[in-house]
Write a protein that holds these residues in place. Structure first.
Motif, PDB file in Angstrom:
ATOM      1  N   ALA A  16      14.440   3.409 -10.797  1.00  0.00           N
ATOM      2  CA  ALA A  16      15.161   2.167 -11.082  1.00  0.00           C
ATOM      3  C   ALA A  16      16.002   1.740  -9.887  1.00  0.00           C
ATOM      4  O   ALA A  16      16.024   0.554  -9.510  1.00  0.00           O
ATOM      5  CB  ALA A  16      16.047   2.356 -12.320  1.00  0.00           C
ATOM      6  N   VAL A  17      16.679   2.693  -9.260  1.00  0.00           N
ATOM      7  CA  VAL A  17      17.528   2.391  -8.104  1.00  0.00           C
ATOM      8  C   VAL A  17      16.678   1.895  -6.931  1.00  0.00           C
ATOM      9  O   VAL A  17      17.000   0.884  -6.289  1.00  0.00           O
ATOM     10  CB  VAL A  17      18.334   3.639  -7.689  1.00  0.00           C
ATOM     11  N   LEU A  18      15.586   2.590  -6.650  1.00  0.00           N
ATOM     12  CA  LEU A  18      14.740   2.228  -5.509  1.00  0.00           C
ATOM     13  C   LEU A  18      14.005   0.906  -5.736  1.00  0.00           C
ATOM     14  O   LEU A  18      13.780   0.141  -4.801  1.00  0.00           O
ATOM     15  CB  LEU A  18      13.755   3.358  -5.223  1.00  0.00           C
ATOM     16  N   THR A  19      13.624   0.643  -6.974  1.00  0.00           N
ATOM     17  CA  THR A  19      12.988  -0.640  -7.284  1.00  0.00           C
ATOM     18  C   THR A  19      13.969  -1.783  -7.056  1.00  0.00           C
ATOM     19  O   THR A  19      13.623  -2.820  -6.465  1.00  0.00           O
ATOM     20  CB  THR A  19      12.484  -0.655  -8.739  1.00  0.00           C
ATOM     21  N   ALA A  20      15.211  -1.608  -7.500  1.00  0.00           N
ATOM     22  CA  ALA A  20      16.239  -2.626  -7.263  1.00  0.00           C
ATOM     23  C   ALA A  20      16.490  -2.809  -5.770  1.00  0.00           C
ATOM     24  O   ALA A  20      16.733  -3.926  -5.295  1.00  0.00           O
ATOM     25  CB  ALA A  20      17.531  -2.244  -7.978  1.00  0.00           C
ATOM     26  N   LEU A  21      16.398  -1.705  -5.007  1.00  0.00           N
ATOM     27  CA  LEU A  21      16.636  -1.759  -3.565  1.00  0.00           C
ATOM     28  C   LEU A  21      15.591  -2.623  -2.852  1.00  0.00           C
ATOM     29  O   LEU A  21      15.895  -3.247  -1.827  1.00  0.00           O
ATOM     30  CB  LEU A  21      16.633  -0.342  -2.977  1.00  0.00           C
ATOM     31  N   ILE A  22      14.359  -2.689  -3.384  1.00  0.00           N
ATOM     32  CA  ILE A  22      13.311  -3.498  -2.753  1.00  0.00           C
ATOM     33  C   ILE A  22      13.769  -4.941  -2.608  1.00  0.00           C
ATOM     34  O   ILE A  22      13.562  -5.578  -1.572  1.00  0.00           O
ATOM     35  CB  ILE A  22      12.003  -3.434  -3.581  1.00  0.00           C
ATOM     36  N   GLY A  23      14.433  -5.444  -3.635  1.00  0.00           N
ATOM     37  CA  GLY A  23      14.842  -6.843  -3.633  1.00  0.00           C
ATOM     38  C   GLY A  23      15.863  -7.204  -2.579  1.00  0.00           C
ATOM     39  O   GLY A  23      15.946  -8.364  -2.161  1.00  0.00           O
ATOM     40  N   SER A  24      16.628  -6.230  -2.126  1.00  0.00           N
ATOM     41  CA  SER A  24      17.650  -6.517  -1.113  1.00  0.00           C
ATOM     42  C   SER A  24      17.280  -5.952   0.255  1.00  0.00           C
ATOM     43  O   SER A  24      18.122  -5.888   1.150  1.00  0.00           O
ATOM     44  CB  SER A  24      19.001  -5.932  -1.563  1.00  0.00           C
ATOM     45  N   SER A  25      16.013  -5.529   0.428  1.00  0.00           N
ATOM     46  CA  SER A  25      15.581  -4.910   1.690  1.00  0.00           C
ATOM     47  C   SER A  25      14.589  -5.757   2.465  1.00  0.00           C
ATOM     48  O   SER A  25      14.074  -5.306   3.496  1.00  0.00           O
ATOM     49  CB  SER A  25      14.928  -3.544   1.397  1.00  0.00           C
ATOM     50  N   ALA A  31       0.826  -1.215   0.000  1.00  0.00           N
ATOM     51  CA  ALA A  31       0.000   0.000   0.000  1.00  0.00           C
ATOM     52  C   ALA A  31       0.854   1.256   0.000  1.00  0.00           C
ATOM     53  O   ALA A  31       0.431   2.314  -0.502  1.00  0.00           O
ATOM     54  CB  ALA A  31      -0.931  -0.010   1.210  1.00  0.00           C
ATOM     55  N   MET A  32       2.074   1.171   0.530  1.00  0.00           N
ATOM     56  CA  MET A  32       2.964   2.331   0.542  1.00  0.00           C
ATOM     57  C   MET A  32       3.380   2.738  -0.872  1.00  0.00           C
ATOM     58  O   MET A  32       3.767   3.877  -1.105  1.00  0.00           O
ATOM     59  CB  MET A  32       4.208   2.025   1.387  1.00  0.00           C
ATOM     60  N   PHE A  33       3.290   1.815  -1.821  1.00  0.00           N
ATOM     61  CA  PHE A  33       3.581   2.129  -3.214  1.00  0.00           C
ATOM     62  C   PHE A  33       2.577   3.166  -3.743  1.00  0.00           C
ATOM     63  O   PHE A  33       2.949   4.139  -4.398  1.00  0.00           O
ATOM     64  CB  PHE A  33       3.532   0.840  -4.052  1.00  0.00           C
ATOM     65  N   GLN A  34       1.278   2.957  -3.423  1.00  0.00           N
ATOM     66  CA  GLN A  34       0.243   3.894  -3.868  1.00  0.00           C
ATOM     67  C   GLN A  34       0.342   5.221  -3.114  1.00  0.00           C
ATOM     68  O   GLN A  34       0.145   6.289  -3.691  1.00  0.00           O
ATOM     69  CB  GLN A  34      -1.144   3.274  -3.670  1.00  0.00           C
ATOM     70  N   VAL A  35       0.653   5.134  -1.810  1.00  0.00           N
ATOM     71  CA  VAL A  35       0.825   6.370  -1.027  1.00  0.00           C
ATOM     72  C   VAL A  35       1.973   7.198  -1.605  1.00  0.00           C
ATOM     73  O   VAL A  35       1.853   8.415  -1.808  1.00  0.00           O
ATOM     74  CB  VAL A  35       1.092   6.040   0.458  1.00  0.00           C
ATOM     75  N   GLY A  55      14.935  -8.116   4.411  1.00  0.00           N
ATOM     76  CA  GLY A  55      15.351  -8.492   5.760  1.00  0.00           C
ATOM     77  C   GLY A  55      15.089  -7.412   6.788  1.00  0.00           C
ATOM     78  O   GLY A  55      15.169  -7.652   7.993  1.00  0.00           O
ATOM     79  N   SER A  56      14.767  -6.187   6.341  1.00  0.00           N
ATOM     80  CA  SER A  56      14.505  -5.067   7.251  1.00  0.00           C
ATOM     81  C   SER A  56      13.203  -4.386   6.833  1.00  0.00           C
ATOM     82  O   SER A  56      13.153  -3.727   5.789  1.00  0.00           O
ATOM     83  CB  SER A  56      15.660  -4.059   7.203  1.00  0.00           C
ATOM     84  N   THR A  57      12.164  -4.541   7.628  1.00  0.00           N
ATOM     85  CA  THR A  57      10.857  -3.981   7.261  1.00  0.00           C
ATOM     86  C   THR A  57      10.885  -2.460   7.101  1.00  0.00           C
ATOM     87  O   THR A  57      10.307  -1.937   6.125  1.00  0.00           O
ATOM     88  CB  THR A  57       9.792  -4.378   8.305  1.00  0.00           C
ATOM     89  N   PRO A  58      11.539  -1.679   8.004  1.00  0.00           N
ATOM     90  CA  PRO A  58      11.573  -0.230   7.795  1.00  0.00           C
ATOM     91  C   PRO A  58      12.227   0.171   6.475  1.00  0.00           C
ATOM     92  O   PRO A  58      11.733   1.064   5.773  1.00  0.00           O
ATOM     93  CB  PRO A  58      12.395   0.279   8.999  1.00  0.00           C
ATOM     94  N   VAL A  59      13.342  -0.477   6.130  1.00  0.00           N
ATOM     95  CA  VAL A  59      14.015  -0.163   4.867  1.00  0.00           C
ATOM     96  C   VAL A  59      13.138  -0.569   3.687  1.00  0.00           C
ATOM     97  O   VAL A  59      13.042   0.146   2.680  1.00  0.00           O
ATOM     98  CB  VAL A  59      15.387  -0.863   4.782  1.00  0.00           C
ATOM     99  N   LEU A  60      12.463  -1.708   3.808  1.00  0.00           N
ATOM    100  CA  LEU A  60      11.579  -2.179   2.748  1.00  0.00           C
ATOM    101  C   LEU A  60      10.428  -1.190   2.522  1.00  0.00           C
ATOM    102  O   LEU A  60      10.091  -0.865   1.369  1.00  0.00           O
ATOM    103  CB  LEU A  60      11.021  -3.559   3.105  1.00  0.00           C
ATOM    104  N   VAL A  61       9.835  -0.708   3.606  1.00  0.00           N
ATOM    105  CA  VAL A  61       8.742   0.262   3.498  1.00  0.00           C
ATOM    106  C   VAL A  61       9.223   1.530   2.794  1.00  0.00           C
ATOM    107  O   VAL A  61       8.541   2.068   1.908  1.00  0.00           O
ATOM    108  CB  VAL A  61       8.169   0.592   4.895  1.00  0.00           C
ATOM    109  N   LEU A  62      10.409   2.016   3.183  1.00  0.00           N
ATOM    110  CA  LEU A  62      10.959   3.224   2.542  1.00  0.00           C
ATOM    111  C   LEU A  62      11.255   2.990   1.068  1.00  0.00           C
ATOM    112  O   LEU A  62      11.001   3.867   0.225  1.00  0.00           O
ATOM    113  CB  LEU A  62      12.235   3.667   3.273  1.00  0.00           C
TER     114      LEU A  62
END
Length: 444
Positions: A332-341, A298-302, A343-350
């Motif tokens: 592109a950078v942030l989308t790639a970051l999702i895949g390696s985040s 849902a944070m994607f839409q927000v 393990g950390s929910t706060p980083v994944l949400v960001l």
């Protein structure tokens, strides 16, 4: 004796403060795209209930989703040229009425085949309503605030989609899935008489076609009541064009920009629909509960809603192609970051919020850019056909996630690949800006 004067209508709009009439126009377009968003999203929220009632498999529901997307694409291609020929208000009202009736009829479907046909027809109207709302909003916005006004208006789509989820959650359990489609059909039909009485036709369109000068005068008088327009003629620095509007998208000064816009729309909507469709599944594959994965998604839409407004402001202050090019590159950078985040929910949400801010926000900005790029004679066609080409990308994006899951790639690899189209969109926007600067220099 009064002296006749000629008024450039866009210059007139630019020279005056935003009036109540313009605000009402933007609000009505906001409500149109909000209802559009509600109807577009509704089928996804009620799909489990349809499946349970009719004893369907997931594969059986695929044509229902596909028909809606096909309708959206066909509607964008069809109704843009019609709006450039018959008027923005006329075609907008036709689209709103059409998708309202089709959605209402969907509620009374007695078979899967009937529902598929009616979802295609609903999509047809939806596909024409959205780009024509962008076009009309753009033509009543002062140029210095055009991008932020258009992107803010477009946020109605996101809010309408979210409303569809809230309504479905509360209505389906008590009244069944058909009630959601009844609501989705009744809302645009209730809105229709309000549009007929209140929504103005584009004055740029009327002047270009040489129609209804008294209507133009009355409309401009509502923007600036203190102005004396009684002895005025109205003009725009453009000529009406003959023939099918689509061919004019490839006129010498528009050809390259059109191709760059189409490429950006295609790649952008590919990423958006891939992430929207598959993000909960991909995240939950790491062991996160589906409920938590859905909340993260849902944070994607927000992020997209916040990004649309912020980028609209930046586009009004700086070179809009450069703003969008840099934003797509960050996506592109942030989308790639999702895949390696994961393990950390706060980083994944960001990361998910940031990806939504950049890719969805930039896509809304690209709609505003398209509306400002094309002249009046081809504006509705230009915005609609860019949207239609983007819809092809959305269909591909919806299917790509399944293909990648079947390949059993690691999540970092999946999201790195998903980010690649955003790089292409970035290069497309930056190249479009470079071509426009070269043309400006050559003209001088």
């Amino acid at each position: 004796m009064s002296t006749q004067r000629t008024i450039d209508v866009q210059g007139f709009i630019n020279a005056h403060r935003l009036s109540a009439m313009q605000v009402i126009t933007l609000l009505l377009c906001f409500f149109i795209v909000a209802v559009d968003g509600f109807d577009t999203a509704a089928i996804g929220f009620i799909a489990p209930a349809i499946r349970a009632e009719w004893g369907l498999t997931a594969a059986h529901l695929a044509p229902v989703f596909g028909a809606g997307l096909a309708g959206l694409m066909a509607g964008a291609f069809l109704f843009g040229p019609l709006a450039d020929r018959f008027g923005r208000k006329t075609i907008l009202m036709a689209c709103v009425g059409f998708f309202g009736l089709a959605c209402l009829a969907s509620a009374y479907s007695t078979s899967l085949g009937m529902l598929v046909v009616l979802r295609f027809l609903t999509g047809l109207g939806l596909g024409g309503a959205m780009p024509n709302s962008v076009t009309l909003s753009s033509e009543y916005a002062p140029e210095k605030h055009r991008s932020v006004l258009v992107t803010t208006m477009f946020c109605g789509f996101t809010l309408g989609s979210a409303l569809g989820g809230v309504v479905a959650a509360h209505i389906v359990a008590s009244f069944g899935w058909r009630a959601v489609l009844v609501i989705g059909g009744v809302m645009p039909l209730v809105l229709l008489p309000v549009l007929a009485m209140t929504l103005p036709e584009s004055v740029r369109y009327l002047v270009m076609k040489g129609r209804k000068p008294e209507q133009v005068r009355r409309t401009l008088q509502r923007i600036a009541p203190s102005e004396d327009l009684s002895a005025s003629e109205f003009a725009i620095p453009e000529k009406a064009l003959r023939g099918f509007p689509v061919k004019h998208l490839f006129d010498r000064n528009l050809r390259r920009g059109t191709l760059f816009l189409w490429l950006a729309f295609f790649m952008s909507l590919l990423v958006i629909y891939l992430l929207s469709s598959w993000l909960p599944t991909l995240i939950s594959s790491t062991g996160m509960t589906l409920k938590k994965a859905s909340l993260v998604t849902a944070m994607f839409q927000v992020g997209g809603t916040v990004g649309a407004i912020a980028l609209g402001q930046l586009m009004d202050r700086f070179n809009p192609q450069r703003v969008l090019g840099v934003t797509y590159a960050l996506a592109a950078v942030l989308t790639a970051l999702i895949g390696s985040s994961t393990g950390s929910t706060p980083v994944l949400v960001l990361a998910v919020f940031g990806a939504g801010f950049c890719i969805s926000g930039a896509q809304v900005g690209a709609n505003a850019l398209a509306a400002g790029f094309y002249p009046t004679a081809t504006r509705a066609t230009g915005v609609s056909w860019a949207s239609g080409v983007g819809r092809i990308g959305s269909v591909l994006g919806s299917m790509t996630g399944g293909w990648m899951l079947a390949l059993d790639w690691s999540l970092p690899m999946v999201f790195a690949v998903v980010g690649a189209p955003a790089v292409i969109a970035a290069l497309s926007m930056l190249s479009m800006g470079r071509v426009e600067r070269v043309q400006v220099v050559a003209a001088h």
